[in-house]
Design an enzyme around this catalytic site. Structure first.
Site, PDB file in Angstrom:
ATOM      1  N   HIS A   1       0.844  -1.203   0.000  1.00  0.00           N
ATOM      2  CA  HIS A   1       0.000   0.000   0.000  1.00  0.00           C
ATOM      3  C   HIS A   1       0.878   1.251   0.000  1.00  0.00           C
ATOM      4  O   HIS A   1       0.671   2.164  -0.817  1.00  0.00           O
ATOM      5  CB  HIS A   1      -0.913  -0.028   1.231  1.00  0.00           C
ATOM      6  CG  HIS A   1      -1.783   1.188   1.387  1.00  0.00           C
ATOM      7  ND1 HIS A   1      -3.120   1.205   1.046  1.00  0.00           N
ATOM      8  CD2 HIS A   1      -1.498   2.439   1.839  1.00  0.00           C
ATOM      9  CE1 HIS A   1      -3.616   2.407   1.289  1.00  0.00           C
ATOM     10  NE2 HIS A   1      -2.646   3.179   1.773  1.00  0.00           N
ATOM     11  N   GLU A   2       1.848   1.286   0.883  1.00  0.00           N
ATOM     12  CA  GLU A   2       2.682   2.500   0.979  1.00  0.00           C
ATOM     13  C   GLU A   2       3.564   2.674  -0.258  1.00  0.00           C
ATOM     14  O   GLU A   2       3.720   3.783  -0.759  1.00  0.00           O
ATOM     15  CB  GLU A   2       3.535   2.470   2.246  1.00  0.00           C
ATOM     16  CG  GLU A   2       2.746   2.389   3.547  1.00  0.00           C
ATOM     17  CD  GLU A   2       1.688   3.469   3.694  1.00  0.00           C
ATOM     18  OE1 GLU A   2       1.799   4.514   3.041  1.00  0.00           O
ATOM     19  OE2 GLU A   2       0.724   3.255   4.456  1.00  0.00           O
TER      20      GLU A   2
ATOM     21  N   CYS B   1      -9.956  -2.623  -2.598  1.00  0.00           N
ATOM     22  CA  CYS B   1      -8.661  -2.514  -3.274  1.00  0.00           C
ATOM     23  C   CYS B   1      -7.570  -2.339  -2.233  1.00  0.00           C
ATOM     24  O   CYS B   1      -7.790  -1.785  -1.152  1.00  0.00           O
ATOM     25  CB  CYS B   1      -8.716  -1.289  -4.203  1.00  0.00           C
ATOM     26  SG  CYS B   1      -7.170  -0.857  -5.023  1.00  0.00           S
TER      27      CYS B   1
ATOM     28  N   CYS C   1      -7.335  -3.082  -7.534  1.00  0.00           N
ATOM     29  CA  CYS C   1      -8.528  -3.137  -8.378  1.00  0.00           C
ATOM     30  C   CYS C   1      -8.107  -2.858  -9.830  1.00  0.00           C
ATOM     31  O   CYS C   1      -6.966  -2.457 -10.086  1.00  0.00           O
ATOM     32  CB  CYS C   1      -9.562  -2.132  -7.890  1.00  0.00           C
ATOM     33  SG  CYS C   1      -9.200  -0.430  -8.362  1.00  0.00           S
TER      34      CYS C   1
ATOM     35  N   CYS D   1      -6.517   0.706 -10.309  1.00  0.00           N
ATOM     36  CA  CYS D   1      -5.183   0.899  -9.734  1.00  0.00           C
ATOM     37  C   CYS D   1      -4.158  -0.006 -10.421  1.00  0.00           C
ATOM     38  O   CYS D   1      -2.996   0.381 -10.579  1.00  0.00           O
ATOM     39  CB  CYS D   1      -5.228   0.670  -8.231  1.00  0.00           C
ATOM     40  SG  CYS D   1      -6.275   1.873  -7.364  1.00  0.00           S
TER      41      CYS D   1
ATOM     42  N   HIS E   1       1.595   4.196  -3.033  1.00  0.00           N
ATOM     43  CA  HIS E   1       1.481   5.663  -2.989  1.00  0.00           C
ATOM     44  C   HIS E   1       2.665   6.313  -3.702  1.00  0.00           C
ATOM     45  O   HIS E   1       2.522   7.363  -4.336  1.00  0.00           O
ATOM     46  CB  HIS E   1       1.458   6.142  -1.536  1.00  0.00           C
ATOM     47  CG  HIS E   1       0.117   6.009  -0.871  1.00  0.00           C
ATOM     48  ND1 HIS E   1      -1.067   6.255  -1.515  1.00  0.00           N
ATOM     49  CD2 HIS E   1      -0.210   5.664   0.408  1.00  0.00           C
ATOM     50  CE1 HIS E   1      -2.078   6.085  -0.668  1.00  0.00           C
ATOM     51  NE2 HIS E   1      -1.595   5.704   0.496  1.00  0.00           N
TER      52      HIS E   1
ATOM     53  N   HIS F   1      -5.468   7.197  -2.605  1.00  0.00           N
ATOM     54  CA  HIS F   1      -6.386   6.188  -2.069  1.00  0.00           C
ATOM     55  C   HIS F   1      -7.503   5.890  -3.060  1.00  0.00           C
ATOM     56  O   HIS F   1      -8.008   6.779  -3.736  1.00  0.00           O
ATOM     57  CB  HIS F   1      -6.990   6.665  -0.742  1.00  0.00           C
ATOM     58  CG  HIS F   1      -6.044   6.500   0.397  1.00  0.00           C
ATOM     59  ND1 HIS F   1      -6.053   7.309   1.503  1.00  0.00           N
ATOM     60  CD2 HIS F   1      -5.045   5.595   0.598  1.00  0.00           C
ATOM     61  CE1 HIS F   1      -5.112   6.916   2.336  1.00  0.00           C
ATOM     62  NE2 HIS F   1      -4.477   5.889   1.807  1.00  0.00           N
ATOM     63  N   CYS F   2      -7.873   4.632  -3.116  1.00  0.00           N
ATOM     64  CA  CYS F   2      -8.882   4.176  -4.057  1.00  0.00           C
ATOM     65  C   CYS F   2     -10.253   4.235  -3.395  1.00  0.00           C
ATOM     66  O   CYS F   2     -10.435   3.751  -2.269  1.00  0.00           O
ATOM     67  CB  CYS F   2      -8.570   2.740  -4.484  1.00  0.00           C
ATOM     68  SG  CYS F   2      -9.742   2.059  -5.661  1.00  0.00           S
TER      69      CYS F   2
HETATM   70 ZN   LIG Z   1      -2.653   5.137   2.188  1.00  0.00          ZN
HETATM   71 ZN   LIG Z   2      -8.139   0.593  -6.599  1.00  0.00          ZN
END
Ligand SMILES: [Zn+2]
Ligand SMILES: [Zn+2]
Length: 340
Positions: A236-237, A252, A271, A274, A240, A246-247
């Site tokens: 996740h990080e 996601c 997703c 993304c 970015h 953010h989705c």
């Molecule tokens: Zn985040």
């Molecule tokens: Zn997404």
């Protein structure tokens, strides 16, 4: 704290210490987002429709009280907006993801890291389809990193850590993500943060502290669950740092989350929207990437993730070759060197 612009820093999966002062987002504003799938855009390859078809992607559920989208007014970022934001992209010499272990002077180590650093490197490489390098540990110093105690837990200031990482960014680093087993906080009004990363400055940090119930004094959590949480927060990080906000479109990996329960609801996968962003930046073959991830999930017992990836692969009707090459990527982004 480095001020890098209104939208630059994103806290991944964090708990607020106090009300954020915003009205809760209306549920309707978050559901039925107009882009159920990436819009056909630059270098669209119809043979990859299976990978980016959003019709079977899980929609974003209506936020519950306390959920991220109930407390943060985020409007999402479709593929067109992503490209318009001119995100960083991996280009030589900055084409390696650097994972940077962190240590603090005088602090006792609390136990083995789960997942291991070797495992993190392996997973991040398969996920982003880029070289990943584990850097030698660096020692944080109280002169440069704020420390506080919160509910009995030592916490380090994540913004201070990002500042240190920015000053030491290696020349080969597309981005550098610090990893620690110590709890983190971004500012005095937050209880903690699992991680945070810059959309443009190529640095971020995440903690593995809170993924095991042992952190809270309970019996140890299922190691597979702890492993899943660790891989979720690092990807996740790092996501970015590819410019992905953010989705809000689907369930996601890039969903924001306020607590562990909400983070556990988010999948380890991107997703279709993304995934398309990442593919435009890196230029990988989605089927080959999913096969690499499937091998990892099989090895480490992440069986729901293995089943999900295998289901996607079953939809791949075409040859492994996607036709999406580095040449195609250059056509989209141009020949200019990385902006930062
Ligand atoms: Zn985040
Ligand atoms: Zn997404």
């Amino acid at each position: 704290m480095h001020v890098l612009g209104r939208r630059d820093w994103l806290h991944g999966a964090a708990a607020l210490a106090c009300a954020c002062g915003r009205e809760p987002a209306t549920a309707q504003a978050r559901v039925g987002w107009p882009f159920a799938a990436p819009q056909p855009g630059p270098a669209w390859d119809p043979s990859l429709d299976w990978a980016f078809d959003g019709r079977d992607a899980e929609p974003m559920p209506v936020p519950r009280p306390g959920d991220w989208l109930a407390e943060h007014e985020e409007t999402g970022q479709d593929v067109v907006q992503f490209l318009a934001d001119e995100p960083n992209r991996p280009e030589p010499p900055r084409d390696t993801i650097v994972i940077q272990p962190l240590a603090m002077v005088h602090r006792k180590h609390v136990g083995p890291i789960q997942p291991s650093l070797v495992e993190l490197v392996d997973y991040v490489g398969r996920f982003f389809v880029l070289p990943v390098r584990l850097a030698d540990p660096i020692v944080m110093d109280r002169r440069h990193v704020g420390v506080r105690m919160n509910h009995g837990h030592e916490q380090w200031n994540a913004n201070d850590i990002d500042g240190v990482l920015r000053e030491q960014l290696p020349g080969d680093a597309y981005c550098c993500i610090g990893v620690t087993t110590t709890d983190l906080f971004p500012s005095s009004d937050w209880n903690f943060v699992y991680g945070q990363a810059s959309l443009s400055a190529r640095v971020g940090v995440f903690s593995l502290a809170r993924h095991d119930d042992a952190f809270f004094g309970g019996p140890p959590s299922d190691p597979v669950l702890v492993r899943r949480r660790g891989h979720g927060v690092v990807t996740h990080e790092v996501g970015h740092m590819f410019g992905m906000q953010h989705c809000v479109h689907h369930l996601c990996l890039m969903n924001g989350s306020n607590d562990r329960e909400e983070a556990d609801r988010s999948p380890l996968q991107l997703c279709p929207i993304c995934l398309r962003k990442l593919q435009l930046s890196v230029g990988f073959d989605p089927a080959a990437r999913y096969r690499d991830l499937a091998a990892f999930y099989r090895t480490y017992g992440l069986l729901p993730e293995l089943a999900w990836v295998n289901a996607r692969l079953a939809r791949a009707r075409v040859s492994p070759s996607s036709g999406f090459s580095s040449t195609t990527r250059t056509q989209i982004f141009g020949h200019s060197p990385p902006r930062r």
